[in-house]
Write a protein that holds these residues in place. Sequence first.
Motif, PDB file in Angstrom:
ATOM      1  N   ARG A 175       0.774  -1.022   0.032  1.00  0.00           N
ATOM      2  CA  ARG A 175      -0.135   0.053  -0.068  1.00  0.00           C
ATOM      3  C   ARG A 175       0.856   1.332  -0.192  1.00  0.00           C
ATOM      4  O   ARG A 175       0.425   2.218  -0.669  1.00  0.00           O
ATOM      5  N   LYS A 176       1.901   1.217   1.021  1.00  0.00           N
ATOM      6  CA  LYS A 176       2.955   2.475   0.691  1.00  0.00           C
ATOM      7  C   LYS A 176       3.365   2.729  -0.648  1.00  0.00           C
ATOM      8  O   LYS A 176       3.595   3.802  -0.889  1.00  0.00           O
ATOM      9  N   LEU A 189       2.258   1.898  -3.736  1.00  0.00           N
ATOM     10  CA  LEU A 189       1.312   2.410  -4.459  1.00  0.00           C
ATOM     11  C   LEU A 189       1.065   3.908  -4.302  1.00  0.00           C
ATOM     12  O   LEU A 189       0.856   4.803  -5.047  1.00  0.00           O
ATOM     13  N   ARG A 190       0.885   4.160  -2.984  1.00  0.00           N
ATOM     14  CA  ARG A 190       0.635   5.455  -2.606  1.00  0.00           C
ATOM     15  C   ARG A 190       1.780   6.383  -2.807  1.00  0.00           C
ATOM     16  O   ARG A 190       1.645   7.450  -3.337  1.00  0.00           O
ATOM     17  N   ARG A 249       2.076   7.072  -6.705  1.00  0.00           N
ATOM     18  CA  ARG A 249       0.976   7.900  -6.961  1.00  0.00           C
ATOM     19  C   ARG A 249       1.443   9.483  -6.692  1.00  0.00           C
ATOM     20  O   ARG A 249       1.316  10.234  -7.549  1.00  0.00           O
ATOM     21  N   GLN A 309      -5.918  10.612  -5.764  1.00  0.00           N
ATOM     22  CA  GLN A 309      -6.706   9.311  -5.883  1.00  0.00           C
ATOM     23  C   GLN A 309      -7.853   9.259  -6.928  1.00  0.00           C
ATOM     24  O   GLN A 309      -7.985   8.603  -7.546  1.00  0.00           O
ATOM     25  N   VAL A 353      -9.542   3.572  -4.943  1.00  0.00           N
ATOM     26  CA  VAL A 353      -8.108   3.947  -4.636  1.00  0.00           C
ATOM     27  C   VAL A 353      -8.152   4.339  -3.176  1.00  0.00           C
ATOM     28  O   VAL A 353      -7.034   3.422  -2.507  1.00  0.00           O
ATOM     29  N   TYR A 386      -7.806   0.515  -1.391  1.00  0.00           N
ATOM     30  CA  TYR A 386      -6.642  -0.232  -1.344  1.00  0.00           C
ATOM     31  C   TYR A 386      -5.416   0.512  -0.759  1.00  0.00           C
ATOM     32  O   TYR A 386      -4.645  -0.079  -0.211  1.00  0.00           O
ATOM     33  N   GLU A 387      -5.373   1.735  -0.945  1.00  0.00           N
ATOM     34  CA  GLU A 387      -4.484   2.577  -0.328  1.00  0.00           C
ATOM     35  C   GLU A 387      -4.694   2.486   1.305  1.00  0.00           C
ATOM     36  O   GLU A 387      -3.696   2.518   2.091  1.00  0.00           O
TER      37      GLU A 387
END
Length: 84
Positions: free
Chosen positions: A14-15, A17-18, A21, A28, A42, A45-46
Amino acid sequence: MRDTLRSPRQIKLRKLLRDLREKRGLTQASVAARLGKPQSFVAKYEGGERRLSAIEFIDVVRALDLEPSAAMRQLLKALDGDAS
């Protein structure tokens, strides 16, 4: 081996992907729009409320204009830190 939504490995995913982004300067909502999904997809999942399948991971990473294999290498590097 079963990973829960709150396991250290899921948290690292998660970290990553965040962080990816945010480094791309995307919200998001903008990622969700690229995916054809609501912003809550978004956020969930985040925030650790839902898992991503392998296919969804690929779609998310491509929505960030990144190569899935490069993102996977970054994830593996982060996860390898668990072994030390």
